[in-house]
Write a protein that holds these residues in place. Sequence first.
Motif, mmCIF file in Angstrom:
data_model
loop_
_atom_site.group_PDB
_atom_site.id
_atom_site.type_symbol
_atom_site.label_atom_id
_atom_site.label_comp_id
_atom_site.label_asym_id
_atom_site.label_seq_id
_atom_site.Cartn_x
_atom_site.Cartn_y
_atom_site.Cartn_z
ATOM 1 N N LYS A 189 55.123 68.137 32.110
ATOM 2 C CA LYS A 189 54.639 67.863 33.465
ATOM 3 C C LYS A 189 54.440 66.358 33.590
ATOM 4 C CE LYS A 189 52.525 72.279 34.339
ATOM 5 N NZ LYS A 189 51.342 72.996 34.744
ATOM 6 N N ARG A 190 55.178 65.763 34.478
ATOM 7 C CA ARG A 190 55.128 64.316 34.660
ATOM 8 C C ARG A 190 53.902 63.934 35.487
ATOM 9 N NH1 ARG A 190 57.923 61.347 31.635
ATOM 10 N NH2 ARG A 190 58.069 59.764 33.228
ATOM 11 N N LEU A 191 53.286 62.858 35.090
ATOM 12 C CA LEU A 191 52.185 62.313 35.875
ATOM 13 C C LEU A 191 52.768 61.386 36.936
ATOM 14 C CD1 LEU A 191 49.711 61.299 33.030
ATOM 15 C CD2 LEU A 191 49.494 63.246 34.541
ATOM 16 N N SER A 192 52.130 61.339 38.047
ATOM 17 C CA SER A 192 52.587 60.396 39.073
ATOM 18 C C SER A 192 52.315 58.976 38.578
ATOM 19 C CB SER A 192 51.874 60.658 40.399
ATOM 20 O OG SER A 192 50.503 60.345 40.268
ATOM 21 N N ASP A 193 53.014 58.013 39.125
ATOM 22 C CA ASP A 193 52.836 56.627 38.698
ATOM 23 C C ASP A 193 51.401 56.148 38.927
ATOM 24 O OD1 ASP A 193 55.433 56.485 37.882
ATOM 25 O OD2 ASP A 193 56.185 55.644 39.765
ATOM 26 N N GLU A 194 50.804 56.597 40.008
ATOM 27 C CA GLU A 194 49.429 56.176 40.326
ATOM 28 C C GLU A 194 48.431 56.732 39.314
ATOM 29 O OE1 GLU A 194 49.059 57.789 44.187
ATOM 30 O OE2 GLU A 194 50.442 56.347 45.076
ATOM 31 N N SER A 195 48.553 58.022 38.998
ATOM 32 C CA SER A 195 47.607 58.619 38.050
ATOM 33 C C SER A 195 47.831 58.068 36.639
ATOM 34 C CB SER A 195 47.707 60.138 38.061
ATOM 35 O OG SER A 195 48.977 60.550 37.678
ATOM 36 N N ALA A 196 49.061 57.755 36.269
ATOM 37 C CA ALA A 196 49.335 57.162 34.963
ATOM 38 C C ALA A 196 48.717 55.768 34.879
ATOM 39 C CB ALA A 196 50.836 57.092 34.715
ATOM 40 N N GLU A 197 48.819 54.994 35.970
ATOM 41 C CA GLU A 197 48.229 53.649 36.004
ATOM 42 C C GLU A 197 46.706 53.726 35.923
ATOM 43 O OE1 GLU A 197 48.284 49.738 35.692
ATOM 44 O OE2 GLU A 197 50.080 50.986 35.785
ATOM 45 N N ARG A 198 46.102 54.671 36.624
ATOM 46 C CA ARG A 198 44.645 54.846 36.565
ATOM 47 C C ARG A 198 44.189 55.207 35.151
ATOM 48 N NH1 ARG A 198 43.601 59.209 40.105
ATOM 49 N NH2 ARG A 198 45.534 58.893 41.218
ATOM 50 N N ALA A 199 44.955 56.091 34.484
ATOM 51 C CA ALA A 199 44.598 56.498 33.121
ATOM 52 C C ALA A 199 44.705 55.312 32.167
ATOM 53 C CB ALA A 199 45.501 57.630 32.667
ATOM 54 N N ARG A 200 45.688 54.473 32.350
ATOM 55 C CA ARG A 200 45.845 53.299 31.493
ATOM 56 C C ARG A 200 44.701 52.300 31.702
ATOM 57 N NH1 ARG A 200 51.688 53.755 32.716
ATOM 58 N NH2 ARG A 200 52.597 54.642 30.840
ATOM 59 N N ALA A 252 41.678 53.009 32.664
ATOM 60 C CA ALA A 252 40.431 53.603 32.193
ATOM 61 C C ALA A 252 40.366 53.707 30.669
ATOM 62 C CB ALA A 252 40.246 54.977 32.805
ATOM 63 N N SER A 253 41.459 53.477 29.988
ATOM 64 C CA SER A 253 41.476 53.619 28.526
ATOM 65 C C SER A 253 40.663 52.506 27.869
ATOM 66 C CB SER A 253 42.898 53.626 28.005
ATOM 67 O OG SER A 253 43.507 52.400 28.302
ATOM 68 N N LYS A 254 40.161 52.807 26.665
ATOM 69 C CA LYS A 254 39.250 51.880 25.999
ATOM 70 C C LYS A 254 39.949 50.923 25.044
ATOM 71 C CE LYS A 254 35.539 54.983 26.377
ATOM 72 N NZ LYS A 254 34.691 55.789 26.486
ATOM 73 N N ASN A 255 41.045 51.308 24.437
ATOM 74 C CA ASN A 255 41.728 50.398 23.505
ATOM 75 C C ASN A 255 43.243 50.457 23.717
ATOM 76 O OD1 ASN A 255 42.647 52.704 22.123
ATOM 77 N ND2 ASN A 255 40.827 52.694 20.809
ATOM 78 N N ALA A 256 43.976 49.686 22.956
ATOM 79 C CA ALA A 256 45.422 49.551 23.151
ATOM 80 C C ALA A 256 46.168 50.853 22.839
ATOM 81 C CB ALA A 256 45.971 48.412 22.297
ATOM 82 N N ALA A 257 45.720 51.582 21.832
ATOM 83 C CA ALA A 257 46.399 52.822 21.464
ATOM 84 C C ALA A 257 46.277 53.847 22.568
ATOM 85 C CB ALA A 257 45.834 53.368 20.163
ATOM 86 N N THR A 258 45.103 54.031 23.102
ATOM 87 C CA THR A 258 44.943 55.010 24.179
ATOM 88 C C THR A 258 45.520 54.488 25.490
ATOM 89 O OG1 THR A 258 42.719 54.195 24.605
ATOM 90 C CG2 THR A 258 42.930 56.121 23.176
ATOM 91 N N ARG A 259 45.623 53.173 25.624
ATOM 92 C CA ARG A 259 46.222 52.616 26.828
ATOM 93 C C ARG A 259 47.708 53.004 26.903
ATOM 94 N NH1 ARG A 259 45.225 47.134 26.158
ATOM 95 N NH2 ARG A 259 43.048 47.703 26.360
ATOM 96 N N TYR A 260 48.384 53.022 25.738
ATOM 97 C CA TYR A 260 49.808 53.401 25.726
ATOM 98 C C TYR A 260 49.978 54.893 25.975
ATOM 99 C CZ TYR A 260 54.414 54.550 24.027
ATOM 100 O OH TYR A 260 55.681 55.043 23.929
ATOM 101 N N THR A 261 49.195 55.728 25.311
ATOM 102 C CA THR A 261 49.384 57.176 25.408
ATOM 103 C C THR A 261 48.751 57.779 26.652
ATOM 104 O OG1 THR A 261 47.414 57.559 24.076
ATOM 105 C CG2 THR A 261 49.527 57.490 22.924
ATOM 106 N N ALA A 262 47.897 57.050 27.345
ATOM 107 C CA ALA A 262 47.211 57.603 28.507
ATOM 108 C C ALA A 262 48.179 57.937 29.634
ATOM 109 C CB ALA A 262 46.145 56.628 29.007
ATOM 110 N N GLY A 263 49.263 57.192 29.777
ATOM 111 C CA GLY A 263 50.202 57.438 30.860
ATOM 112 C C GLY A 263 51.266 58.465 30.538
#
Length: 147
Positions: free
Chosen positions: A94-105, A107-118
């Motif tokens: 299930k693909r995330l929309s570009d907006e929700s992927a950007e919001r998740a990135r 909101a992430s706390k570090n670089a590792a979760t910033r990459y996988t959040a989207g």
Amino acid sequence: MMMELAVRKLPVLSFPKIDVKPQEQRRRVSFVSSALPETVASVAIAATVVGAAATILVRRNKAAEAAEVPMKDCEACGGSGICPECKGEGFVLKRLSDESAERARLASKNAATRYTAGLPKKWSYCTKCCSARSCRTCDGRGKIVLL
């Protein structure tokens, strides 16, 4: 007890004379044995049966080529026979929309979760092939019969 030794006289071996002639003067003698009549008959029958079978196969192949149905590559799968939606895996992410992927990135706390959040985290079964993994249009053959 006294042992007696017996001495036997061995016959002298004599070798036959070998006549050495040049290669051209030698004459070879060949013996040809005639085959049994049953063998000749069985070989003739086998050759006839094999010839008849070959003729039947050639006629059958010619008839099959004449009755061959024209086919073309499936446009949906490009001739591969696998589902174009899930690429033969049986499920889709299930693909995330570009907006929700950007919001998740953001909101992430570090670089590792910033990459996988989207990246997509949920998956579902492919609705196009019903998880069969083969193209529905051509039934996984990759070819469609032209009518």
